[in-house]
Motif scaffolding. Structure first.
Motif, PDB file in Angstrom:
ATOM      1  N   VAL A 135      41.389  40.675  21.357  1.00 50.77           N
ATOM      2  CA  VAL A 135      41.534  42.062  21.794  1.00 50.77           C
ATOM      3  C   VAL A 135      41.582  42.944  20.558  1.00 50.77           C
ATOM      4  CG1 VAL A 135      42.973  43.730  23.012  1.00 50.77           C
ATOM      5  CG2 VAL A 135      42.749  41.393  23.896  1.00 50.77           C
ATOM      6  N   SER A 136      40.747  43.966  20.575  1.00 50.53           N
ATOM      7  CA  SER A 136      40.710  44.916  19.469  1.00 50.53           C
ATOM      8  C   SER A 136      40.848  46.326  20.014  1.00 50.53           C
ATOM      9  CB  SER A 136      39.386  44.780  18.696  1.00 50.53           C
ATOM     10  OG  SER A 136      39.284  45.778  17.705  1.00 50.53           O
ATOM     11  N   ARG A 137      41.996  46.963  19.697  1.00 58.55           N
ATOM     12  CA  ARG A 137      42.255  48.336  20.131  1.00 58.55           C
ATOM     13  C   ARG A 137      42.016  48.510  21.631  1.00 58.55           C
ATOM     14  NH1 ARG A 137      39.752  50.050  14.630  1.00 58.55           N
ATOM     15  NH2 ARG A 137      41.659  50.255  13.403  1.00 58.55           N
ATOM     16  N   GLY A 138      42.559  47.567  22.360  1.00 58.98           N
ATOM     17  CA  GLY A 138      42.522  47.649  23.814  1.00 58.98           C
ATOM     18  C   GLY A 138      41.264  47.106  24.459  1.00 58.98           C
ATOM     19  N   LYS A 139      40.284  46.662  23.688  1.00 59.30           N
ATOM     20  CA  LYS A 139      39.047  46.124  24.228  1.00 59.30           C
ATOM     21  C   LYS A 139      39.008  44.607  24.024  1.00 59.30           C
ATOM     22  CE  LYS A 139      37.246  50.197  25.233  1.00 59.30           C
ATOM     23  NZ  LYS A 139      36.961  50.635  26.616  1.00 59.30           N
ATOM     24  N   THR A 140      38.575  43.895  25.065  1.00 59.58           N
ATOM     25  CA  THR A 140      38.511  42.435  25.009  1.00 59.58           C
ATOM     26  C   THR A 140      37.114  41.976  24.616  1.00 59.58           C
ATOM     27  OG1 THR A 140      40.212  42.230  26.711  1.00 59.58           O
ATOM     28  CG2 THR A 140      38.818  40.303  26.317  1.00 59.58           C
ATOM     29  N   PHE A 141      37.063  41.022  23.689  1.00 51.86           N
ATOM     30  CA  PHE A 141      35.803  40.436  23.248  1.00 51.86           C
ATOM     31  C   PHE A 141      35.851  38.930  23.485  1.00 51.86           C
ATOM     32  CE2 PHE A 141      36.198  44.385  21.023  1.00 51.86           C
ATOM     33  CZ  PHE A 141      34.894  44.885  20.939  1.00 51.86           C
ATOM     34  N   LYS A 153      36.851  43.762  32.727  1.00 50.86           N
ATOM     35  CA  LYS A 153      35.859  44.246  31.787  1.00 50.86           C
ATOM     36  C   LYS A 153      36.084  43.641  30.403  1.00 50.86           C
ATOM     37  CE  LYS A 153      33.610  47.127  34.479  1.00 50.86           C
ATOM     38  NZ  LYS A 153      32.168  46.931  34.817  1.00 50.86           N
ATOM     39  N   ALA A 154      35.014  43.129  29.825  1.00 47.93           N
ATOM     40  CA  ALA A 154      35.068  42.590  28.468  1.00 47.93           C
ATOM     41  C   ALA A 154      33.649  42.576  27.921  1.00 47.93           C
ATOM     42  CB  ALA A 154      35.666  41.187  28.457  1.00 47.93           C
ATOM     43  N   SER A 155      33.540  42.450  26.610  1.00 48.19           N
ATOM     44  CA  SER A 155      32.235  42.343  25.972  1.00 48.19           C
ATOM     45  C   SER A 155      31.969  40.883  25.632  1.00 48.19           C
ATOM     46  CB  SER A 155      32.170  43.196  24.704  1.00 48.19           C
ATOM     47  OG  SER A 155      32.222  44.572  25.033  1.00 48.19           O
ATOM     48  N   LEU A 156      30.761  40.434  25.956  1.00 46.11           N
ATOM     49  CA  LEU A 156      30.343  39.067  25.665  1.00 46.11           C
ATOM     50  C   LEU A 156      29.523  39.103  24.383  1.00 46.11           C
ATOM     51  CD1 LEU A 156      30.460  36.195  26.995  1.00 46.11           C
ATOM     52  CD2 LEU A 156      28.147  36.674  27.826  1.00 46.11           C
ATOM     53  N   VAL A 157      30.026  38.435  23.344  1.00 49.90           N
ATOM     54  CA  VAL A 157      29.381  38.505  22.038  1.00 49.90           C
ATOM     55  C   VAL A 157      29.116  37.105  21.521  1.00 49.90           C
ATOM     56  CG1 VAL A 157      30.489  40.708  21.529  1.00 49.90           C
ATOM     57  CG2 VAL A 157      31.569  38.587  20.760  1.00 49.90           C
ATOM     58  N   GLY A 158      28.141  37.026  20.594  1.00 45.00           N
ATOM     59  CA  GLY A 158      27.796  35.753  20.001  1.00 45.00           C
ATOM     60  C   GLY A 158      28.542  35.490  18.713  1.00 45.00           C
ATOM     61  N   PRO A 159      28.147  34.415  17.995  1.00 48.68           N
ATOM     62  CA  PRO A 159      28.897  33.969  16.815  1.00 48.68           C
ATOM     63  C   PRO A 159      28.403  34.553  15.507  1.00 48.68           C
ATOM     64  CG  PRO A 159      27.250  32.325  17.358  1.00 48.68           C
ATOM     65  CD  PRO A 159      27.092  33.438  18.375  1.00 48.68           C
ATOM     66  N   LEU A 160      27.375  35.415  15.534  1.00 48.88           N
ATOM     67  CA  LEU A 160      26.755  35.861  14.291  1.00 48.88           C
ATOM     68  C   LEU A 160      27.566  36.974  13.629  1.00 48.88           C
ATOM     69  CD1 LEU A 160      23.034  35.997  15.465  1.00 48.88           C
ATOM     70  CD2 LEU A 160      24.336  34.035  14.623  1.00 48.88           C
ATOM     71  N   CYS A 161      27.475  37.053  12.316  1.00 52.64           N
ATOM     72  CA  CYS A 161      28.237  38.066  11.583  1.00 52.64           C
ATOM     73  C   CYS A 161      27.442  39.363  11.508  1.00 52.64           C
ATOM     74  CB  CYS A 161      28.631  37.568  10.200  1.00 52.64           C
ATOM     75  SG  CYS A 161      27.259  36.968   9.203  1.00 52.64           S
ATOM     76  N   THR A 162      27.175  39.925  12.668  1.00 51.38           N
ATOM     77  CA  THR A 162      26.542  41.231  12.778  1.00 51.38           C
ATOM     78  C   THR A 162      26.994  41.873  14.083  1.00 51.38           C
ATOM     79  OG1 THR A 162      24.443  42.401  13.161  1.00 51.38           O
ATOM     80  CG2 THR A 162      24.509  40.090  13.750  1.00 51.38           C
ATOM     81  N   PRO A 163      27.292  43.168  14.078  1.00 50.12           N
ATOM     82  CA  PRO A 163      27.701  43.825  15.330  1.00 50.12           C
ATOM     83  C   PRO A 163      26.580  43.878  16.360  1.00 50.12           C
ATOM     84  CG  PRO A 163      27.429  45.437  13.577  1.00 50.12           C
ATOM     85  CD  PRO A 163      27.353  44.088  12.923  1.00 50.12           C
ATOM     86  N   GLY A 164      25.351  43.585  15.920  1.00 51.25           N
ATOM     87  CA  GLY A 164      24.242  43.560  16.865  1.00 51.25           C
ATOM     88  C   GLY A 164      24.223  42.330  17.737  1.00 51.25           C
ATOM     89  N   ASP A 165      25.098  41.372  17.455  1.00 51.54           N
ATOM     90  CA  ASP A 165      25.117  40.126  18.250  1.00 51.54           C
ATOM     91  C   ASP A 165      25.918  40.356  19.521  1.00 51.54           C
ATOM     92  OD1 ASP A 165      24.591  37.544  18.945  1.00 51.54           O
ATOM     93  OD2 ASP A 165      26.118  36.657  17.652  1.00 51.54           O
ATOM     94  N   MET A 166      25.366  41.143  20.404  1.00 51.00           N
ATOM     95  CA  MET A 166      26.037  41.568  21.631  1.00 51.00           C
ATOM     96  C   MET A 166      25.177  41.157  22.822  1.00 51.00           C
ATOM     97  SD  MET A 166      28.651  43.488  22.956  1.00 51.00           S
ATOM     98  CE  MET A 166      29.181  44.491  21.559  1.00 51.00           C
ATOM     99  N   LEU A 167      25.718  40.287  23.684  1.00 52.63           N
ATOM    100  CA  LEU A 167      24.993  39.880  24.887  1.00 52.63           C
ATOM    101  C   LEU A 167      25.277  40.804  26.062  1.00 52.63           C
ATOM    102  CD1 LEU A 167      25.363  35.986  24.707  1.00 52.63           C
ATOM    103  CD2 LEU A 167      23.517  37.446  23.843  1.00 52.63           C
ATOM    104  N   GLY A 168      26.444  41.392  26.106  1.00 54.46           N
ATOM    105  CA  GLY A 168      26.780  42.329  27.169  1.00 54.46           C
ATOM    106  C   GLY A 168      27.999  43.136  26.784  1.00 54.46           C
ATOM    107  N   ARG A 169      27.919  44.450  26.890  1.00 52.58           N
ATOM    108  CA  ARG A 169      29.037  45.314  26.503  1.00 52.58           C
ATOM    109  C   ARG A 169      29.795  45.783  27.734  1.00 52.58           C
ATOM    110  NH1 ARG A 169      26.572  48.863  23.269  1.00 52.58           N
ATOM    111  NH2 ARG A 169      27.317  47.898  21.340  1.00 52.58           N
TER     112      ARG A 169
END
Length: 430
Positions: free
Chosen positions: A293-299, A334-350
């Motif tokens: 959780v980052s600033r109220g948002k779940t990843f 609600k949560a964001s589904l993200v991958g393992p890459l070290c880039t903020p573009g690695d987003m499967l669903g926001r």
């Protein structure tokens, strides 16, 4: 062959990320498409959607008509040959065919090409003459107008694809005089992923009308008429393939009027399809690595990112993916589904609806049979490619993985690459 009962069992045996392709779903999609098309229509399968050898072979084998291969590279040609296709069955397309690729394709026995311009046609002819053969060519047409209101439009605007329809009459003598080629037909592909049957039907009817006009302008009878596709299927989210039960009844009268001998094969009618044939056959299994959780948002961090499920991520899309876990039916948040890459573009669903997930959970992303590994950033950060399994009726038919083989080759001053690099990267199935 070995048996399995759940996706979780497959994930445990073969690891994740793992693509699972169901051959029974491939059979069903092929059967539906042929059933909804005019009698005798040929279907070209666009390898760009999924060139996995087992998937391609399934579309060639089994009951019912086989799909023919539509390719745009020598790599896809190799996949077609590995899957058992004869070179003579291949349609080679694409706006960027290089002399080397054309020489290789002609030498392998490919004789049918789609030409995107007069110069492209001339390049095909040069490759054919070098082998002492003649290539059959379709002229790809960029229609000045269209009727589609859904999907991705491919015509009606300046584009690298196809010959502007309004120029054909003036250029006809030049097209017909290119040494090493014979113009045998037309290739019209105007849209992709048309979710509405009425819109798709209208676009295909427009293609038939345009093809009849261009046949008159060329002054030669067409032997093959590829009117394109646009058949829709969901991508990475729950849903069913679109249905087109009224397509045959709508197209046949137009064909009877414009091409009275089409039922005899003059011209042979064809369409092409990629995602529709393979999209709902695939399920991507991925394991949750971390939840934070980052600033109220779940990843929710999983081991499949845009390097695994990129879906042509260079277009800058974020897809509204949907996932499920076994057993399903858990409450969501609600949560964001993200991958393992070290880039903020690695987003499967926001900020999508996800069940309460914990590290170690295996989640399944549905409808991922099209534009999976080979449409993703496989080489980015050097992570392993996902495994791919072909299954049928609870049996595992095969499991494979694309391997990254880095080859360093000294090119020298005269042979350096265009970007100044000193090597080449190649991928192979292993």
């Amino acid at each position: 062959m070995s048996r399995y009962t759940t996706h979780a069992e497959l994930a445990e045996r073969f690891g994740t990320p793992l693509y699972v392709y169901d051959a029974e779903r491939l059979d069903a999609a092929r059967e539906d498409l042929f059933r909804w098309l005019p009698e005798g229509t040929e279907v070209f399968y666009a390898f760009k959607a999924n060139p996995h050898t087992g998937v391609v072979r399934a579309l060639r084998e089994g009951d019912g008509p086989a799909c023919r291969p539509e390719i745009s590279s020598t790599g896809e040609l190799a996949a077609a040959l590995e899957a058992g296709y004869e070179p003579a069955s291949v349609l080679y397309t694409g706006p960027g065919k290089t002399p080397g690729e054309l020489r290789e394709a002609v030498a392998a026995g490919v004789r049918l090409f789609s030409a995107e311009s007069l110069t492209d046609l001339e390049h095909i002819g040069e490759a054919a003459l070098a082998q002492g053969v003649v290539a059959d060519c379709l002229l790809r047409i960029n229609s000045a107008t269209g009727s589609a209101t859904t999907g991705i439009r491919m015509t009606g605007k300046p584009t690298q694809f196809g010959i502007d329809s309004e120029t054909v009459a003036d250029l006809a003598p030049s097209f017909l005089a290119v040494p090493g080629t014979t113009v045998v037909g037309l290739h019209l592909f105007s849209q992709s992923n048309a979710r509405d049957e009425e819109a798709l039907t209208g676009e295909l009817l427009h293609s038939i009308e345009l093809a009849a006009r261009i046949q008159d302008e060329l002054g030669v009878p067409l032997r093959l008429l590829d009117i394109g596709g646009g058949f829709a299927a969901p991508y990475g989210q729950h849903g069913e393939r679109a249905a087109y039960p009224n397509l045959r009844a709508a197209l046949e009268p137009a064909l009877d009027e414009r091409f009275p001998r089409w039922r005899e094969g003059f011209p042979q009618l064809a369409v092409e399809s990629g995602r529709y044939l393979v999209g709902d056959s695939g399920t991507l299994l991925t394991t949750v690595s971390n939840v934070k959780v980052s600033r109220g948002k779940t990843f929710v961090v999983v081991d499949a990112g845009i390097n695994t499920f990129g879906g042509m991520s260079g277009l800058g899309r974020i897809f509204p993916v949907s996932v499920h876990v076994e057993p399903d039916g858990a409450p969501t948040h609600k949560a964001s589904l993200v991958g393992p890459l070290c880039t903020p573009g690695d987003m499967l669903g926001r900020e999508i609806d996800l069940p309460g997930l914990r590290p170690g959970d295996v989640v399944a992303v549905p409808n991922t049979g099209a534009y999976g590994p080979t449409a993703s950033l496989l080489m980015f950060l050097g992570r392993p490619a996902p495994a791919e399994a072909l299954v049928r009726g609870g049996e595992v038919l095969s499991v494979s993985r694309i391997t990254h083989v880095r080859v360093h080759e000294e090119l020298g001053a005269a042979g350096g690459s265009a970007d100044g690099s000193d090597g080449a990267d190649t991928d192979a199935h292993g």
